[in-house]
Design a protein around this motif. Sequence first.
Motif, short mmCIF file in Angstrom:
data_model
loop_
_atom_site.label_atom_id
_atom_site.label_comp_id
_atom_site.label_asym_id
_atom_site.label_seq_id
_atom_site.Cartn_x
_atom_site.Cartn_y
_atom_site.Cartn_z
N ALA A 107 0.83 -1.21 0.00
CA ALA A 107 0.00 0.00 0.00
C ALA A 107 0.86 1.26 0.00
CB ALA A 107 -0.93 0.00 1.21
N GLY A 108 1.91 1.27 0.83
CA GLY A 108 2.77 2.45 0.91
C GLY A 108 3.45 2.75 -0.41
N ILE A 109 3.98 1.71 -1.06
CA ILE A 109 4.65 1.90 -2.34
C ILE A 109 3.66 2.37 -3.41
CG2 ILE A 109 5.82 0.69 -4.23
CD1 ILE A 109 7.19 -1.03 -2.09
N ALA A 110 2.48 1.73 -3.45
CA ALA A 110 1.48 2.09 -4.45
C ALA A 110 1.01 3.54 -4.27
CB ALA A 110 0.29 1.14 -4.37
N ILE A 111 0.77 3.93 -3.04
CA ILE A 111 0.32 5.31 -2.77
C ILE A 111 1.41 6.30 -3.14
CG2 ILE A 111 -0.33 6.92 -0.94
CD1 ILE A 111 -1.64 4.52 0.50
N TRP A 112 2.64 5.98 -2.78
CA TRP A 112 3.75 6.88 -3.09
C TRP A 112 3.94 7.04 -4.59
CZ3 TRP A 112 8.87 5.38 -4.93
CH2 TRP A 112 9.71 6.48 -5.08
N LEU A 113 3.92 5.93 -5.33
CA LEU A 113 4.09 6.00 -6.78
C LEU A 113 2.96 6.79 -7.43
CD1 LEU A 113 5.34 2.37 -7.63
CD2 LEU A 113 6.66 4.50 -7.63
N ALA A 114 1.73 6.59 -6.93
CA ALA A 114 0.60 7.33 -7.49
C ALA A 114 0.76 8.83 -7.24
CB ALA A 114 -0.70 6.83 -6.88
N GLY A 115 1.21 9.18 -6.05
CA GLY A 115 1.38 10.58 -5.73
C GLY A 115 2.54 11.21 -6.47
N ALA A 116 3.68 10.52 -6.49
CA ALA A 116 4.86 11.07 -7.16
C ALA A 116 4.65 11.16 -8.66
CB ALA A 116 6.08 10.21 -6.83
N GLY A 117 4.02 10.14 -9.24
CA GLY A 117 3.81 10.14 -10.69
C GLY A 117 2.74 11.10 -11.14
N GLY A 118 1.74 11.35 -10.27
CA GLY A 118 0.64 12.23 -10.64
C GLY A 118 0.75 13.64 -10.12
N GLY A 119 1.87 13.98 -9.47
CA GLY A 119 2.04 15.32 -8.92
C GLY A 119 1.10 15.62 -7.78
N ASN A 120 0.66 14.59 -7.07
CA ASN A 120 -0.25 14.76 -5.94
C ASN A 120 0.57 14.73 -4.66
OD1 ASN A 120 -2.11 14.20 -3.76
ND2 ASN A 120 -3.63 13.64 -5.31
#
Length: 224
Positions: A172-185
């Motif tokens: 979950a932590g990796i998925a959330i981080w990648l989503a945020g970093a990749g999407g500028g969130n």
Amino acid sequence: MFSFTDPDAFRRWAAGVSLVLAPLCLLLGMIVDPLEAGGNDVLGYARNPAATGISATLLHYAWVLWIPGVIGLVHLVRERGVVLANVAGAATVIGLVNFSSLMIADFFDIVLYQRLPAEQATAILQDAAQPAMVAAWQIPGMAGSFVGLVLVAVAYARAGHAGWWFPAGTLAGIAIWLAGAGGGNAPLGYAGPVVLLAVFGVVGVAMVRMTAEEWRPVRRLSTV
């Protein structure tokens, strides 16, 4: 108790503390990152070279510090999950080494966008993504680091050293981080490392508090 002269105590402390410091460096690196702090293009790196350098350094050491932690996790898997731990651990260490080296690209971003027009700097960076770098550095770095960390956590939980919240939290932590970093969130970019800090922090502290017998258990014949 920590001791430089006791090899088991030193390695246990080094591994446990690394599991805490690695996600902490990741979180701090994201907080300092100029783009996460409100920038919307790579020129943010050129305009904030000091912050970019600090962020890149923190992210570099996040991946480096995970290495002794992973070795410590694999060390404790002696029976159930040992094959998975060994294979995933080796892949993760290789991935973390590769991924940490990629952080140096931020320093080239600073200089290129300071010295050249944005279009020309972007073209140079795109051309630098040679097939060898992508195939031998980026893909092994990202896959080994992210998938490997999850699989090592699975092996650790399967061995009975932590609940299944550990691999679930890692994923979950990796998925959330990648989503945020990749999407500028930015909130997601910070939330992912917070989750990783929570789950790896619990495991790291537990490792530091282990007894010598828990750290160096007697190995049985079964490795199922």
